[in-house]
Design a protein around this motif. Structure first.
Motif, PDB file in Angstrom:
ATOM      1  N   LYS A  40       0.839  -1.190   0.000  1.00 22.59           N
ATOM      2  CA  LYS A  40       0.000   0.000   0.000  1.00 22.59           C
ATOM      3  C   LYS A  40       0.880   1.249   0.000  1.00 22.59           C
ATOM      4  N   PRO A  84      -4.944  14.129   1.376  1.00 23.92           N
ATOM      5  CA  PRO A  84      -6.274  13.674   0.984  1.00 23.92           C
ATOM      6  C   PRO A  84      -7.143  14.806   0.463  1.00 23.92           C
ATOM      7  N   SER A 144     -16.572  -4.021  -4.862  1.00 26.10           N
ATOM      8  CA  SER A 144     -15.725  -4.638  -3.841  1.00 26.10           C
ATOM      9  C   SER A 144     -15.182  -6.002  -4.248  1.00 26.10           C
ATOM     10  N   SER A 223     -19.805   3.954   6.805  1.00 22.92           N
ATOM     11  CA  SER A 223     -18.777   3.258   6.036  1.00 22.92           C
ATOM     12  C   SER A 223     -19.248   1.903   5.530  1.00 22.92           C
ATOM     13  N   HIS A 229     -17.682   0.774   2.180  1.00 24.39           N
ATOM     14  CA  HIS A 229     -16.233   0.857   2.022  1.00 24.39           C
ATOM     15  C   HIS A 229     -15.549  -0.254   2.813  1.00 24.39           C
ATOM     16  N   ASN A 231     -12.646   0.192   4.412  1.00 30.32           N
ATOM     17  CA  ASN A 231     -12.023   0.734   5.624  1.00 30.32           C
ATOM     18  C   ASN A 231     -12.529   2.141   5.891  1.00 30.32           C
ATOM     19  N   SER A 233     -10.870   4.862   6.660  1.00 30.81           N
ATOM     20  CA  SER A 233     -10.086   5.974   6.122  1.00 30.81           C
ATOM     21  C   SER A 233     -10.644   6.444   4.776  1.00 30.81           C
ATOM     22  N   THR A 234     -11.128   5.509   3.974  1.00 27.53           N
ATOM     23  CA  THR A 234     -11.743   5.888   2.702  1.00 27.53           C
ATOM     24  C   THR A 234     -13.000   6.705   2.943  1.00 27.53           C
ATOM     25  N   THR A 235     -13.795   6.291   3.919  1.00 29.14           N
ATOM     26  CA  THR A 235     -15.021   7.010   4.237  1.00 29.14           C
ATOM     27  C   THR A 235     -14.732   8.418   4.712  1.00 29.14           C
ATOM     28  N   ARG A 237     -12.452  10.392   3.872  1.00 32.46           N
ATOM     29  CA  ARG A 237     -12.136  11.292   2.762  1.00 32.46           C
ATOM     30  C   ARG A 237     -13.401  11.772   2.064  1.00 32.46           C
ATOM     31  N   TYR A 238     -14.490  11.005   2.185  1.00 26.62           N
ATOM     32  CA  TYR A 238     -15.745  11.388   1.553  1.00 26.62           C
ATOM     33  C   TYR A 238     -16.431  12.533   2.277  1.00 26.62           C
TER      34      TYR A 238
END
Length: 256
Positions: A40, A84, A144, A223, A229, A231, A233-235, A237-238
């Motif tokens: 990653k 981000p 997914s 999330s 999602h 994880n 962390s992705t949420t 950012r939204y």
């Protein structure tokens, strides 16, 4: 020492037969790419930082003339920390006005499924009559990689969606919205122009997450249920930046 051991041992295996000051930036880049393949971005940045720290240690304690081969603009750019993106979220009142001013049933349903259900435009367009299970929608072959996922929508939207689907579909396998992605995207853009805003399909999905967050819904639900999602962390950012209007409203709710 344990944290640095893995990368230093690999570095010695690769370059241990030659002088450390002869290692070039090109060799370092090739080494880092091979070492972090499949990792990653966060892990790649850690490995780069560790290797750069090793060269700085050598320069500070052994050879003051050493040039750190990691300290090159191209390599720093590749392994720098990504800031981000924070999107500006359209206010709920504006989203509601866009939806209410959309008179065509098909178009309004598409907008609502994204704004109220957090669906991606591609997911909406793939919906079939057989995917409707009351307030729960089945997503076949989702992004997914799972076999299927579920979307939950308000009862009023579910009732109108079923009524419309029964009118346009003859078979459970029929698509409810048999239009192209480009046609749907242009419809969303035109809907935004009706109220003077620049609107894109994903703005509606982001709105669903931010409105839920502002309404007190736990981020785990946003999330895993609304955005689906992998994880948190992705949420995060939204969730858009808070406007002055939103900040004043919340302060007033708390202390007014």
């Amino acid at each position: 020492m344990r944290a640095y051991r893995a990368i230093i041992e690999r570095f010695i295996q690769e370059f241990g037969d030659g002088p450390v000051d002869q290692v070039t930036p090109e060799q370092i880049l090739t080494y880092l790419n091979r070492l972090t393949e499949g990792n990653k971005p966060y892990t790649k940045r850690i490995r780069y930082s560790q290797l750069s720290s090793f060269f700085n240690f050598v320069r500070n304690n052994i050879d003051p003339e050493l040039l750190n081969p990691c300290d090159r603009p191209m390599i720093r750019k590749l392994y720098r920390e990504r800031v981000p993106l924070r999107w500006k979220i359209i206010e709920k009142e504006t989203i509601d006005e866009i939806i209410f001013r959309t008179t065509k049933v098909r178009n309004r349903l598409i907008l609502e499924l994204m704004a109220r259900g957090g669906m991606r435009i591609g997911e909406v367009l793939k919906l079939r009559l057989g995917d409707l299970q009351g307030r729960k929608l089945v997503l076949r072959e989702p992004k997914s990689g799972k076999e299927y996922e579920f979307v939950f929508i308000p009862q009023k939207v579910a009732d109108r969606l079923r009524e419309y689907a029964l009118q346009v579909c003859n078979d459970p396998s029929d698509r409810i919205f048999p239009i192209s992605y480009e046609a749907a995207r242009m419809m969303v853009i035109k809907s935004g122009k009706l109220v003077g805003v620049k609107l894109r399909p994903h703005d509606l999905r982001r709105h669903s997450a931010t409105f839920a967050s502002r309404s007190g819904v736990p981020i785990e639900i946003i999330s895993k249920v609304i955005l689906r999602h992998a994880n948190l962390s992705t949420t995060q950012r939204y969730l858009g930046t808070i406007s002055d209007v939103e900040a004043i409203r919340w302060i007033e709710n708390i202390y007014g």
